[in-house]
Write an enzyme that holds these catalytic residues in place. Structure first.
Site, PDB file in Angstrom:
ATOM      1  N   SER A 108       0.818  -1.225   0.000  1.00  0.00           N
ATOM      2  CA  SER A 108       0.000   0.000   0.000  1.00  0.00           C
ATOM      3  C   SER A 108       0.846   1.266   0.000  1.00  0.00           C
ATOM      4  CB  SER A 108      -0.898   0.037   1.228  1.00  0.00           C
ATOM      5  OG  SER A 108      -1.784  -1.036   1.194  1.00  0.00           O
ATOM      6  N   HIS A 155      11.878  48.094  23.155  1.00  0.00           N
ATOM      7  CA  HIS A 155      11.009  47.868  24.327  1.00  0.00           C
ATOM      8  C   HIS A 155       9.638  48.500  24.103  1.00  0.00           C
ATOM      9  CE1 HIS A 155      14.836  47.069  26.587  1.00  0.00           C
ATOM     10  NE2 HIS A 155      15.256  47.923  25.665  1.00  0.00           N
ATOM     11  N   SER A 285     -16.822  47.748  13.163  1.00  0.00           N
ATOM     12  CA  SER A 285     -17.479  47.284  14.374  1.00  0.00           C
ATOM     13  C   SER A 285     -18.977  47.534  14.241  1.00  0.00           C
ATOM     14  CB  SER A 285     -16.931  48.048  15.581  1.00  0.00           C
ATOM     15  OG  SER A 285     -17.878  48.061  16.631  1.00  0.00           O
ATOM     16  N   ARG A 299      -6.001  38.010  11.480  1.00  0.00           N
ATOM     17  CA  ARG A 299      -6.181  36.657  10.939  1.00  0.00           C
ATOM     18  C   ARG A 299      -4.818  36.000  10.717  1.00  0.00           C
ATOM     19  NH1 ARG A 299      -9.491  36.037   5.442  1.00  0.00           N
ATOM     20  NH2 ARG A 299     -11.175  36.820   6.749  1.00  0.00           N
ATOM     21  N   ARG A 325       7.737   0.299  10.739  1.00  0.00           N
ATOM     22  CA  ARG A 325       6.646   1.272  10.767  1.00  0.00           C
ATOM     23  C   ARG A 325       5.673   0.950  11.878  1.00  0.00           C
ATOM     24  NH1 ARG A 325       1.835   2.383   6.699  1.00  0.00           N
ATOM     25  NH2 ARG A 325       1.752   4.164   8.098  1.00  0.00           N
TER      26      ARG A 325
END
Ligand SMILES: *[C@@H]1O[C@H](CO)[C@@H](O)[C@H](O)[C@H]1NC(C)=O
Length: 481
Positions: A108, A155, A285, A299, A325
């Site tokens: 496979s 900073h 908003s 995002r 495996r």
């Protein structure tokens, strides 16, 4: 799409069609067919006459699996509980002359692992040009704003000046390293090849009646037919899961670049110095109508955090593989490998959109500089006074007193920095009153920033993008909401 089932937003909302296609069922099963075809071609070339021309022709005709066949295969899979065998049967039903020889000698993983490696390479071929274009657009931005002085931050406290373009080169340099890493990882991907159940090629040695040369030639030929230069010399049943670490690592590293850059832009949006593009009809908003939120950069940070963590999946999975495996790699790889590329793809499209339309507000930038520059200029003022014959220590003391007064106006009264006005009103500083404007010219505080930008763009960026110049476009990138 069903409204009653969870669907990953990576593909349902954000990722490009082409990237979604790479990891789609149709592409997976069609690629398996391509692998079976090329195995048969190579086996026939090496003398296995049981494989007929006709069998090969029929397979060639049906490389693209149809919806109907996918359905039939899933019914078969429910019966035999084995996805690869279900597809061997379905492909065989479609290609009767090949039905007895499909998958001959293979296990496979011949299809599953080799197909995965093909997907990883194809996925890199989609993200690399996108990364190139982000670098290109950002480079144009850096060029345009290479001279524009801006307050630098360490900073996140006011530090010395830099320029808007110079700051962008810091992002670009990290992206160049990502590009180097992507290309390196892409070119390192080889095929698992034709290796058999535990990687010893025993079944193929039997198939070729003990002819070692033919087994080696088969491995080489299939690799070549699939367009790869490298085949891993030794494998267990699977290709080493360490390869997945090397494939995911550049993507997770890129996630850090994207996150840092988007965070900088979010902070700049708060300072009102730079904004991501905003559409006329966009609503920031539902309640605060004036708001313009840096939602694309938000995002990017959100998804980058996810991408950065996927590297860990690969590290853990490679670590726990036992001997030739174990199957506990399977389910997690089905999730992390596509997720990593879908997320990278979305991040790059979003960055492409952002970097195409960054909005700069020079007046706000100038105003902030004006608030801080008087303090930064004190060193230059002291030197100018000394040139006129004053004692450094005397000037230092005069400036110290005035600076504290000005700082009190800013911090305790909420007023503007008036140090320069105070200097102008102080007789002691009369010798340099006429020079104050030029002493406060922001462009004299940016050091070599403009020259650094020029050199960096002309040398490093140009050289890195040169091999990809044909994939540079000025296309718009529409984002989903
Ligand atoms: C960015 O995406 C928005 C939303 O799809 C689109 O309207 C805009 O044209 C895109 N901008 C660019 C420069 O690609």
């Amino acid at each position: 799409m069903s409204n009653d089932k969870y669907a990953t937003p990576l593909s349902s909302r954000y990722a490009s069609e082409e990237m979604s296609h790479v990891f789609s069922l149709r592409n997976r099963f069609s690629t398996w067919r391509k692998l079976w075809l090329n195995l048969a071609i190579a086996e026939r070339e090496l003398g296995l006459d049981v494989i007929t021309e006709e069998a090969i022709e029929q397979m060639k005709q049906h490389l693209q699996i149809t919806d109907e066949e996918i359905k039939l295969a899933s019914i078969e899979e429910a019966k035999v509980r084995h996805d690869v065998m279900a597809h061997v049967h379905t492909f065989g039903d479609t290609c009767p002359s090949a039905s007895g020889i499909i998958h001959l000698g293979a296990t496979s993983c011949f299809v599953t692992d080799n197909a995965d490696l093909i997907f990883l390479r194809d996925a890199y071929d989609i993200v690399i040009p996108k990364l190139v274009n982000v670098i290109d657009r950002l480079s144009k931005f850096a060029e345009e704003y290479k001279d524009l002085p801006v307050l630098g931050w360490t900073h996140f406290q006011p530090a010395q000046l830099t320029t808007v373009g110079k700051r962008a080169t810091l992002w670009i340099q990290e992206l160049l390293w990502d590009l180097r890493n992507f290309v390196r990882a892409r070119n390192d991907i080889g095929l698992r090849g034709v290796k058999g159940t535990t990687g010893t090629q025993a079944s193929f040695l039997a198939l070729f009646h003990g002819d070692h040369d033919k087994v080696e030639a088969l491995d080489k030929r299939v690799t070549e037919l699939l367009g790869f230069d490298t085949v891993y010399p030794v494998t267990g049943q699977t290709y080493s899961r360490k390869i997945d670490i090397d494939v995911l690592s550049p993507l997770s590293s890129f996630a850090a670049t994207a996150h840092k850059m988007a965070t900088d832009i979010r902070l700049l949006a708060n300072l009102k110095e730079i904004e991501e593009p905003f559409e006329k009809s966009q609503i920031g908003s539902s309640a605060m109508a004036y708001k313009r939120n840096p939602m694309r950069c938000e995002r990017v940070c959100s998804l980058a955090r996810h991408l950065g963590s996927l590297y860990n999946d690969a590290v853990q999975t490679a670590s726990v593989q036992w001997f030739e495996r174990t199957l506990d790699d399977s389910a997690i790889r089905r999730i992390s490998l596509p997720s990593a590329f879908l997320t990278t793809d979305i991040l790059l499209s979003t960055l492409l959109n952002i970097t195409s339309g960054l909005v700069v507000y020079p007046k706000v930038i100038e105003r902030r500089i004006k608030g801080e520059l008087p303090f930064m200029a004190t060193e230059n003022i002291i030197m100018a006074m000394v040139e006129k014959g004053a004692s450094r220590q005397d000037v230092h003391e005069e400036i110290r007193v005035l600076s504290h007064q000005a700082a009190a106006v800013v911090k305790q009264e909420g007023g503007d920095n008036d140090l320069i006005e105070r200097i102008k009103k102080t007789e002691f500083f009369a010798p340099i009153h006429s020079e104050l404007d030029s002493l406060l010219d922001p462009s004299t505080f940016v050091g070599r920033a403009p020259q650094q930008v020029e050199k960096f763009l002309a040398n490093d960026v140009k050289k890195a993008l040169e091999p990809f110049k044909d994939s540079i476009t000025s296309e718009e990138v529409k984002l989903s909401v």
